[in-house]
Write an enzyme that holds these catalytic residues in place. Structure first.
Site, short mmCIF file in Angstrom:
data_model
loop_
_atom_site.label_atom_id
_atom_site.label_comp_id
_atom_site.label_asym_id
_atom_site.label_seq_id
_atom_site.Cartn_x
_atom_site.Cartn_y
_atom_site.Cartn_z
N TYR A 33 34.58 -92.84 -18.28
CA TYR A 33 35.33 -91.74 -18.88
C TYR A 33 36.02 -92.19 -20.16
O TYR A 33 36.07 -93.38 -20.47
CB TYR A 33 36.34 -91.19 -17.87
CG TYR A 33 37.59 -92.03 -17.66
CD1 TYR A 33 37.54 -93.23 -16.97
CD2 TYR A 33 38.82 -91.62 -18.18
CE1 TYR A 33 38.69 -94.00 -16.79
CE2 TYR A 33 39.97 -92.38 -17.99
CZ TYR A 33 39.90 -93.56 -17.29
OH TYR A 33 41.04 -94.31 -17.12
N ARG A 52 33.68 -97.08 -27.63
CA ARG A 52 33.93 -97.71 -26.32
C ARG A 52 33.09 -97.02 -25.24
O ARG A 52 32.59 -97.69 -24.32
CB ARG A 52 35.41 -97.65 -25.97
CG ARG A 52 35.70 -98.35 -24.64
CD ARG A 52 37.16 -98.47 -24.37
NE ARG A 52 37.80 -97.16 -24.25
CZ ARG A 52 39.11 -96.97 -24.19
NH1 ARG A 52 39.95 -98.00 -24.24
NH2 ARG A 52 39.60 -95.76 -24.09
N LYS A 151 35.21 -98.83 -18.76
CA LYS A 151 36.17 -97.77 -18.41
C LYS A 151 35.59 -96.86 -17.33
O LYS A 151 35.16 -95.74 -17.60
CB LYS A 151 36.56 -96.98 -19.67
CG LYS A 151 37.82 -96.16 -19.51
CD LYS A 151 38.30 -95.69 -20.86
CE LYS A 151 39.40 -94.64 -20.77
NZ LYS A 151 40.61 -95.07 -20.11
N GLU A 183 47.58 -106.18 -17.74
CA GLU A 183 47.89 -104.94 -18.49
C GLU A 183 48.65 -104.00 -17.58
O GLU A 183 48.98 -104.36 -16.45
CB GLU A 183 46.58 -104.30 -18.99
CG GLU A 183 45.63 -103.94 -17.87
CD GLU A 183 44.26 -103.43 -18.34
OE1 GLU A 183 44.16 -102.88 -19.44
OE2 GLU A 183 43.30 -103.60 -17.57
N LEU A 207 41.17 -103.57 -20.13
CA LEU A 207 40.47 -102.56 -20.91
C LEU A 207 40.77 -102.78 -22.39
O LEU A 207 41.92 -103.07 -22.75
CB LEU A 207 40.92 -101.15 -20.50
CG LEU A 207 40.08 -100.07 -21.17
CD1 LEU A 207 38.71 -99.96 -20.52
CD2 LEU A 207 40.78 -98.73 -21.15
N1 PMP Z 1 44.27 -100.27 -19.87
C1 PMP Z 1 43.91 -99.44 -18.88
C2 PMP Z 1 43.68 -100.00 -17.52
C3 PMP Z 1 43.77 -98.06 -19.12
O1 PMP Z 1 43.40 -97.24 -18.14
C4 PMP Z 1 44.04 -97.57 -20.42
C5 PMP Z 1 43.95 -96.10 -20.73
N2 PMP Z 1 42.81 -95.50 -20.31
C6 PMP Z 1 44.41 -98.47 -21.42
C7 PMP Z 1 44.52 -99.82 -21.11
C8 PMP Z 1 44.71 -98.01 -22.83
O2 PMP Z 1 43.53 -97.66 -23.49
P1 PMP Z 1 43.55 -96.59 -24.67
O3 PMP Z 1 44.52 -97.08 -25.68
O4 PMP Z 1 42.16 -96.60 -25.18
O5 PMP Z 1 43.96 -95.29 -24.06
#
Ligand code: PMP
Length: 287
Positions: A33, A52, A151, A183, A207
């Site tokens: 997603y 991504r 993701k 994270e 991620l």
């Molecule tokens: N880490 C994780 C585990 C996430 O789920 C997300 C958001 N989907 C992020 C980091 C941040 O990613 P982004 O800046 O692309 O939203």
């Protein structure tokens, strides 16, 4: 308000949208997603999210269901049809339904992917009062699988983490593996010492946040120093500032970690500046 959603090449009212009970996204979390933010009716960091998405699909032997241009057109049409000013577009692609439950991947030539997109409206989300107070986090064990760079829609543990945070009277959780922060449950984690921003390096452990990439670029342009390395909860508690980034939270200050105040216990100046730069630049580049 009833939304118009997109399911397999059709725009339909949400109550009429249909996906098979045998869909592998539903049965096996076999899907990926993306969430792209919308500010002022325009998409933020769209190219990054598509790049991504392509990578996530490739890592799981799935094809892009349509071109980046076609994806953009669907995103825009959903934003327009649902009159989204601020909010997001959620996109999910699964390996589809072979009409039965089976661990073996279906033949992609026979079984089409399922492509679903919908909008979420959140008027004024960039002006949330949370950005002025900051959020409080707890730390929990990172027990997720080891391909967090993909993701996927396997979000049970992140969901459980947010529930653990809620039960502890906090807003979110930071995940810790081998003593080091990986994270947040749905965001990337950072600490600040002086003019230096510290965040875990890219790899399979986290991620690769699209907001992370943009924020680090803006930070370097603003003469801040960036150190990409792991850090502990103790180091974070002793830092001057802490924050998270994600497409929906942008740059959000973290003011407490496991009950210990970070810095003054108020959002830090560097974090506030980064949030402002990120929002300004993103709005300018929005499409
Ligand atoms: N880490 C994780 C585990 C996430 O789920 C997300 C958001 N989907 C992020 C980091 C941040 O990613 P982004 O800046 O692309 O939203």
């Amino acid at each position: 308000m009833s939304r118009i959603v997109y399911v397999n090449a059709e725009f339909v009212p949400e109550a009429e949208a249909r996906v098979s009970v045998f869909d592998r996204g539903f049965l096996m979390a076999d899907g990926v997603y993306e969430v792209t933010s919308v500010l002022g009716g325009k998409l933020i960091d769209f190219a990054g999210h598509v790049a991504r998405l392509e990578r996530s699909l490739k890592e799981l032997d799935m094809a892009m269901p349509m071109s980046a241009e076609a994806l953009l057109a669907v995103h825009r049409e959903l934003v327009a049809r649902n009159e989204v000013i601020d909010g997001s577009v959620y996109l999910q692609i699964t390996r589809g339904s072979s009409g039965d439950r089976d661990f073996v991947f279906p033949d992609p030539g026979v079984t089409p992917q399922t492509v679903v997109m919908f909008t979420q409206s959140k008027l004024g989300m960039a002006e949330t009062p949370l950005a002025r107070t900051g959020i409080r986090v707890i730390s929990i064990d990172d027990i997720r699988w080891h391909r967090r760079d993909i993701k996927t829609v396997q979000l049970l543990y992140p969901s459980m983490g947010k529930m653990m945070a809620k039960a502890a009277g906090c807003d979110d959780a930071w995940l810790v593996e081998d003593g080091m922060v990986t994270e947040g449950t749905s965001n990337n984690a950072y600490i600040v010492r002086g003019n230096t921003i510290i965040t875990r390096q890219l790899g399979n452990d986290i991620l690769h946040g699209i907001t992370r990439a943009a924020v680090l670029r803006f930070a370097r342009e603003a003469q801040m120093t960036v150190e990409e390395r792991p850090f502990t909860i103790a180091e974070a508690q002793a830092a001057d500032e802490a924050f998270i980034t994600s497409a929906s939270m942008f740059v959000m200050p973290v003011v407490e970690i496991d009950g210990a105040k970070v810095g003054t216990g108020k959002p830090g100046a560097l974090t506030a500046r980064l949030r402002e730069i990120y929002l300004d630049e993103s709005r300018k580049a929005a499409i």
